[in-house]
Design a protein around this motif. Structure first.
Motif, PDB file in Angstrom:
ATOM      1  N   UNK A 138       9.261   5.544 -11.900  1.00 55.58           N
ATOM      2  CA  UNK A 138       8.518   4.509 -12.619  1.00 55.58           C
ATOM      3  C   UNK A 138       7.034   4.586 -12.290  1.00 55.58           C
ATOM      4  N   UNK A 139       6.216   4.302 -13.296  1.00 53.73           N
ATOM      5  CA  UNK A 139       4.767   4.260 -13.132  1.00 53.73           C
ATOM      6  C   UNK A 139       4.235   3.192 -14.079  1.00 53.73           C
ATOM      7  N   UNK A 140       3.012   2.779 -13.867  1.00 59.26           N
ATOM      8  CA  UNK A 140       2.285   1.994 -14.855  1.00 59.26           C
ATOM      9  C   UNK A 140       0.983   2.737 -15.101  1.00 59.26           C
ATOM     10  N   UNK A 141       0.874   3.378 -16.244  1.00 60.68           N
ATOM     11  CA  UNK A 141      -0.282   4.238 -16.487  1.00 60.68           C
ATOM     12  C   UNK A 141      -1.548   3.450 -16.806  1.00 60.68           C
ATOM     13  N   UNK A 142      -1.413   2.215 -17.242  1.00 58.88           N
ATOM     14  CA  UNK A 142      -2.588   1.433 -17.616  1.00 58.88           C
ATOM     15  C   UNK A 142      -3.176   0.634 -16.458  1.00 58.88           C
ATOM     16  N   UNK A 143      -2.318   0.103 -15.601  1.00 62.33           N
ATOM     17  CA  UNK A 143      -2.836  -0.698 -14.485  1.00 62.33           C
ATOM     18  C   UNK A 143      -1.868  -0.591 -13.319  1.00 62.33           C
ATOM     19  N   UNK A 144      -1.141  -1.665 -13.013  1.00 62.28           N
ATOM     20  CA  UNK A 144      -0.186  -1.593 -11.899  1.00 62.28           C
ATOM     21  C   UNK A 144       0.966  -2.562 -12.125  1.00 62.28           C
ATOM     22  N   UNK A 145       1.465  -2.628 -13.358  1.00 59.97           N
ATOM     23  CA  UNK A 145       2.602  -3.508 -13.651  1.00 59.97           C
ATOM     24  C   UNK A 145       3.784  -3.124 -12.761  1.00 59.97           C
ATOM     25  N   UNK A 146       4.425  -4.129 -12.187  1.00 59.85           N
ATOM     26  CA  UNK A 146       5.386  -3.887 -11.101  1.00 59.85           C
ATOM     27  C   UNK A 146       6.291  -5.110 -11.006  1.00 59.85           C
ATOM     28  N   UNK A 147       7.590  -4.944 -10.733  1.00 56.66           N
ATOM     29  CA  UNK A 147       8.510  -6.086 -10.691  1.00 56.66           C
ATOM     30  C   UNK A 147       8.439  -6.867  -9.377  1.00 56.66           C
ATOM     31  N   UNK A 148       7.419  -7.675  -9.226  1.00 58.86           N
ATOM     32  CA  UNK A 148       7.197  -8.424  -7.986  1.00 58.86           C
ATOM     33  C   UNK A 148       8.413  -9.231  -7.530  1.00 58.86           C
ATOM     34  N   UNK A 149       9.119  -9.951  -8.419  1.00 60.00           N
ATOM     35  CA  UNK A 149      10.233 -10.774  -7.929  1.00 60.00           C
ATOM     36  C   UNK A 149      11.333  -9.977  -7.243  1.00 60.00           C
ATOM     37  N   UNK A 150      11.472  -8.688  -7.610  1.00 58.72           N
ATOM     38  CA  UNK A 150      12.538  -7.870  -7.028  1.00 58.72           C
ATOM     39  C   UNK A 150      12.042  -6.903  -5.963  1.00 58.72           C
ATOM     40  N   UNK A 151      10.796  -6.478  -6.051  1.00 61.48           N
ATOM     41  CA  UNK A 151      10.296  -5.471  -5.111  1.00 61.48           C
ATOM     42  C   UNK A 151       9.135  -5.948  -4.250  1.00 61.48           C
ATOM     43  N   UNK A 152       8.650  -7.157  -4.468  1.00 62.74           N
ATOM     44  CA  UNK A 152       7.541  -7.644  -3.663  1.00 62.74           C
ATOM     45  C   UNK A 152       6.215  -7.045  -4.091  1.00 62.74           C
ATOM     46  N   UNK A 153       5.308  -6.884  -3.139  1.00 64.50           N
ATOM     47  CA  UNK A 153       3.968  -6.390  -3.429  1.00 64.50           C
ATOM     48  C   UNK A 153       3.994  -4.874  -3.620  1.00 64.50           C
ATOM     49  N   UNK A 154       3.362  -4.355  -4.677  1.00 61.80           N
ATOM     50  CA  UNK A 154       3.381  -2.901  -4.889  1.00 61.80           C
ATOM     51  C   UNK A 154       2.627  -2.153  -3.805  1.00 61.80           C
ATOM     52  N   UNK A 155       3.116  -0.960  -3.445  1.00 62.65           N
ATOM     53  CA  UNK A 155       2.395  -0.146  -2.457  1.00 62.65           C
ATOM     54  C   UNK A 155       1.065   0.326  -3.018  1.00 62.65           C
ATOM     55  N   UNK A 156       0.126   0.617  -2.141  1.00 59.77           N
ATOM     56  CA  UNK A 156      -1.195   1.035  -2.570  1.00 59.77           C
ATOM     57  C   UNK A 156      -1.171   2.275  -3.442  1.00 59.77           C
ATOM     58  N   UNK A 157      -0.321   3.250  -3.102  1.00 57.66           N
ATOM     59  CA  UNK A 157      -0.307   4.497  -3.860  1.00 57.66           C
ATOM     60  C   UNK A 157       0.160   4.279  -5.292  1.00 57.66           C
ATOM     61  N   UNK A 158       1.000   3.258  -5.528  1.00 54.67           N
ATOM     62  CA  UNK A 158       1.500   2.990  -6.879  1.00 54.67           C
ATOM     63  C   UNK A 158       0.353   2.628  -7.820  1.00 54.67           C
ATOM     64  N   UNK A 159      -0.681   1.993  -7.260  1.00 59.32           N
ATOM     65  CA  UNK A 159      -1.825   1.554  -8.056  1.00 59.32           C
ATOM     66  C   UNK A 159      -2.926   2.610  -8.139  1.00 59.32           C
ATOM     67  N   UNK A 160      -2.766   3.711  -7.435  1.00 60.24           N
ATOM     68  CA  UNK A 160      -3.829   4.716  -7.378  1.00 60.24           C
ATOM     69  C   UNK A 160      -3.930   5.500  -8.680  1.00 60.24           C
ATOM     70  N   UNK A 161      -5.152   5.907  -9.013  1.00 60.39           N
ATOM     71  CA  UNK A 161      -5.370   6.715 -10.213  1.00 60.39           C
ATOM     72  C   UNK A 161      -4.609   8.037 -10.129  1.00 60.39           C
ATOM     73  N   UNK A 162      -4.553   8.603  -8.934  1.00 59.56           N
ATOM     74  CA  UNK A 162      -3.903   9.904  -8.764  1.00 59.56           C
ATOM     75  C   UNK A 162      -2.422   9.823  -9.122  1.00 59.56           C
ATOM     76  N   UNK A 163      -1.719   8.821  -8.598  1.00 63.37           N
ATOM     77  CA  UNK A 163      -0.286   8.689  -8.901  1.00 63.37           C
ATOM     78  C   UNK A 163      -0.077   8.409 -10.375  1.00 63.37           C
ATOM     79  N   UNK A 164      -0.829   7.478 -10.914  1.00 65.41           N
ATOM     80  CA  UNK A 164      -0.640   7.063 -12.303  1.00 65.41           C
ATOM     81  C   UNK A 164      -0.859   8.213 -13.278  1.00 65.41           C
ATOM     82  N   UNK A 165      -1.801   9.082 -12.965  1.00 70.08           N
ATOM     83  CA  UNK A 165      -2.084  10.210 -13.867  1.00 70.08           C
ATOM     84  C   UNK A 165      -1.124  11.375 -13.638  1.00 70.08           C
ATOM     85  N   UNK A 166      -0.892  11.711 -12.374  1.00 72.95           N
ATOM     86  CA  UNK A 166      -0.132  12.927 -12.074  1.00 72.95           C
ATOM     87  C   UNK A 166       1.352  12.802 -12.378  1.00 72.95           C
TER      88      UNK A 166
END
Length: 204
Positions: free
Chosen positions: A105-133
């Motif tokens: 799973x990724x969010x290519x536009x920003x950092x959409x993430x299922x907070x109620x089930x997974x809590x706070x997203x990790x920093x790398x999930x929000x990084x440009x590198x992860x989202x693009x690659x």
């Protein structure tokens, strides 16, 4: 998702964690945020709402095939019954890893993430590198996380949006027959529910 002017930015330190702390200090001094309330929100998502909530759902899916089918078909009614939904998790879709498919799973536009089930997203999930690659070369990104996906196994990338958020159901590890839901949940990591990890093997 995915600013004041540049001269404001120049007053902040370059390290992201220090920038956050500096912004928090500035906003507190201006009376715009309450530090106690902020700490409560962070504690809620780190301790009471966090990956352990999603892990419990995955463990139940492993243990109960009827529940598994329900969650893969339309999880929201049951999540609402269990009070495992809310802001950032209004419309969930569960995707299941199999011998033929590995999901990530990724969010290519920003950092959409299922907070109620997974809590706070990790920093790398929000990084440009992860989202693009991860969209361009998912196998290489997974390899960076230590997951080597065989060539005959498909990798499917799911792009979360403001409307839909995805949770990966990792494959149940071998040697877990007879384990209760609590024990199974301990094998489910946050990364395995994003798809950048696998469920842990049970200890002897």
């Amino acid at each position: 998702m995915p600013h004041d002017h540049d001269h404001s930015h120049s007053l902040l330190p370059p390290d992201p964690a220090l920038r956050v702390r500096a912004l928090e200090t500035i906003l507190t001094e201006k009376g715009l945020i309450d530090p106690a309330a902020l700490d409560e929100i962070i504690d809620t998502y780190q301790s009471r709402i966090g990956p352990q909530i999603g892990a419990e759902v995955v463990a139940r899916m492993w243990a109960d095939d009827a529940f598994r089918q329900e969650m893969l078909t339309d999880p929201m009614p049951r999540l609402q019954d269990m009070e495992m939904y809310g802001r950032q998790g209004e419309h969930m879709v569960f995707v299941e890893n199999t011998d033929a498919v590995h999901n990530v799973v990724v969010c290519t536009l920003c950092s959409c993430y299922p907070w109620p089930l997974l809590g706070i997203p990790p920093g790398w999930y929000k990084s440009d590198a992860y989202r693009a690659r991860v969209v361009r070369e998912p196998r290489a990104v997974l390899a960076d996380f230590g997951i080597v996906v065989p060539e005959d196994k498909k990798v499917r990338v799911w792009d979360s949006t403001a409307e839909i958020r995805y949770l990966v159901v990792p494959q149940r590890p071998e040697g877990t027959d007879g384990m209760n839901i609590e024990g199974l949940a301990e094998l489910v990591s946050r990364d395995s529910m994003i798809g950048t990890g696998l469920a842990k093997a049970p200890t002897a």
